[in-house]
Design a protein around this motif. Structure first.
Motif, PDB file in Angstrom:
ATOM      1  N   ALA A  96      16.909  41.660  10.749  1.00  0.00           N
ATOM      2  CA  ALA A  96      18.183  40.986   9.949  1.00  0.00           C
ATOM      3  C   ALA A  96      18.464  42.246   8.829  1.00  0.00           C
ATOM      4  CB  ALA A  96      17.862  39.681   9.642  1.00  0.00           C
ATOM      5  N   SER A  97      17.688  42.603   8.392  1.00  0.00           N
ATOM      6  CA  SER A  97      17.894  43.521   7.175  1.00  0.00           C
ATOM      7  C   SER A  97      18.178  45.044   8.180  1.00  0.00           C
ATOM      8  CB  SER A  97      16.815  43.916   6.571  1.00  0.00           C
ATOM      9  OG  SER A  97      15.861  42.884   5.598  1.00  0.00           O
ATOM     10  N   LEU A  98      18.163  45.135   8.706  1.00  0.00           N
ATOM     11  CA  LEU A  98      18.112  46.491   9.947  1.00  0.00           C
ATOM     12  C   LEU A  98      19.615  46.308  10.440  1.00  0.00           C
ATOM     13  CD1 LEU A  98      15.412  47.551  11.047  1.00  0.00           C
ATOM     14  CD2 LEU A  98      16.364  48.828   9.693  1.00  0.00           C
TER      15      LEU A  98
ATOM     16  N   LEU B 230      23.127  48.180   9.156  1.00  0.00           N
ATOM     17  CA  LEU B 230      23.681  49.393   9.517  1.00  0.00           C
ATOM     18  C   LEU B 230      24.971  48.499  10.269  1.00  0.00           C
ATOM     19  CD1 LEU B 230      20.969  49.534  12.941  1.00  0.00           C
ATOM     20  CD2 LEU B 230      22.109  51.558  10.330  1.00  0.00           C
ATOM     21  N   SER B 231      25.302  47.221  10.147  1.00  0.00           N
ATOM     22  CA  SER B 231      26.918  47.100   9.736  1.00  0.00           C
ATOM     23  C   SER B 231      27.577  47.079   8.724  1.00  0.00           C
ATOM     24  CB  SER B 231      26.876  45.498   9.928  1.00  0.00           C
ATOM     25  OG  SER B 231      28.043  44.468  10.040  1.00  0.00           O
ATOM     26  N   THR B 232      26.853  47.115   7.500  1.00  0.00           N
ATOM     27  CA  THR B 232      27.305  46.921   6.510  1.00  0.00           C
ATOM     28  C   THR B 232      27.599  48.871   6.379  1.00  0.00           C
ATOM     29  OG1 THR B 232      26.111  45.310   5.082  1.00  0.00           O
ATOM     30  CG2 THR B 232      26.736  47.494   4.123  1.00  0.00           C
ATOM     31  N   LEU B 233      26.756  49.634   6.387  1.00  0.00           N
ATOM     32  CA  LEU B 233      26.881  51.015   6.469  1.00  0.00           C
ATOM     33  C   LEU B 233      28.169  51.422   7.450  1.00  0.00           C
ATOM     34  CD1 LEU B 233      26.409  53.774   5.621  1.00  0.00           C
ATOM     35  CD2 LEU B 233      24.628  54.061   7.446  1.00  0.00           C
ATOM     36  N   SER B 234      28.418  50.998   8.681  1.00  0.00           N
ATOM     37  CA  SER B 234      29.112  51.024   9.664  1.00  0.00           C
ATOM     38  C   SER B 234      30.647  50.345   9.010  1.00  0.00           C
ATOM     39  CB  SER B 234      29.398  49.979  11.121  1.00  0.00           C
ATOM     40  OG  SER B 234      28.113  51.104  11.700  1.00  0.00           O
ATOM     41  N   THR B 235      30.745  49.844   8.914  1.00  0.00           N
ATOM     42  CA  THR B 235      32.055  48.857   7.768  1.00  0.00           C
ATOM     43  C   THR B 235      32.347  49.992   6.396  1.00  0.00           C
ATOM     44  OG1 THR B 235      31.347  46.288   8.416  1.00  0.00           O
ATOM     45  CG2 THR B 235      33.054  46.556   6.537  1.00  0.00           C
ATOM     46  N   ARG B 236      31.531  50.142   5.876  1.00  0.00           N
ATOM     47  CA  ARG B 236      32.104  51.117   4.520  1.00  0.00           C
ATOM     48  C   ARG B 236      32.778  51.904   5.106  1.00  0.00           C
ATOM     49  NH1 ARG B 236      27.052  51.426   0.336  1.00  0.00           N
ATOM     50  NH2 ARG B 236      28.777  52.961  -0.904  1.00  0.00           N
TER      51      ARG B 236
END
Length: 99
Positions: free
Chosen positions: A11-13, A17-23
């Motif tokens: 879940a952390s990974l 990755l989701s936060t990085l992609s979204t940003r």
């Protein structure tokens, strides 16, 4: 307990990755450049560590992916195959998308 630890790590990974992609997508050019400088080396290092762990032997087989002592390991292993497909085989599609 191992499943809960794995679940937390997964879940952390996924969140990272989701936060990085979204940003990167939602932010402007300056944000994307800052994220690339800060996070891209970490992502590359993580992928390199994973591929180093799955480095093929003299016969081109992955000793890490061997599931039993007397079975043959897959060639190419899934780690290398997935990295190759995701990073290199989709390269043409990705570069056309940003032009």
């Amino acid at each position: 307990m191992n499943e809960s630890i794995f679940g937390h790590m997964e879940a952390s990974l996924q969140d990272y990755l989701s936060t990085l992609s979204t940003r990167v997508v939602a932010g402007g050019d300056h944000t994307a450049a800052e994220l690339a400088r800060a996070e891209l080396p970490r992502v590359v290092a993580a992928l390199q560590a994973l591929l180093d762990e799955h480095h093929p032997d003299e016969q081109g087989r992955c000793p890490t992916c061997r599931t039993r002592l007397f079975t043959r390991a897959p060639a190419p292993c899934r780690a290398y195959l997935t990295a190759n497909l995701c990073l290199l085989m989709t390269e043409d599609t990705d570069t056309r998308q940003y032009r």
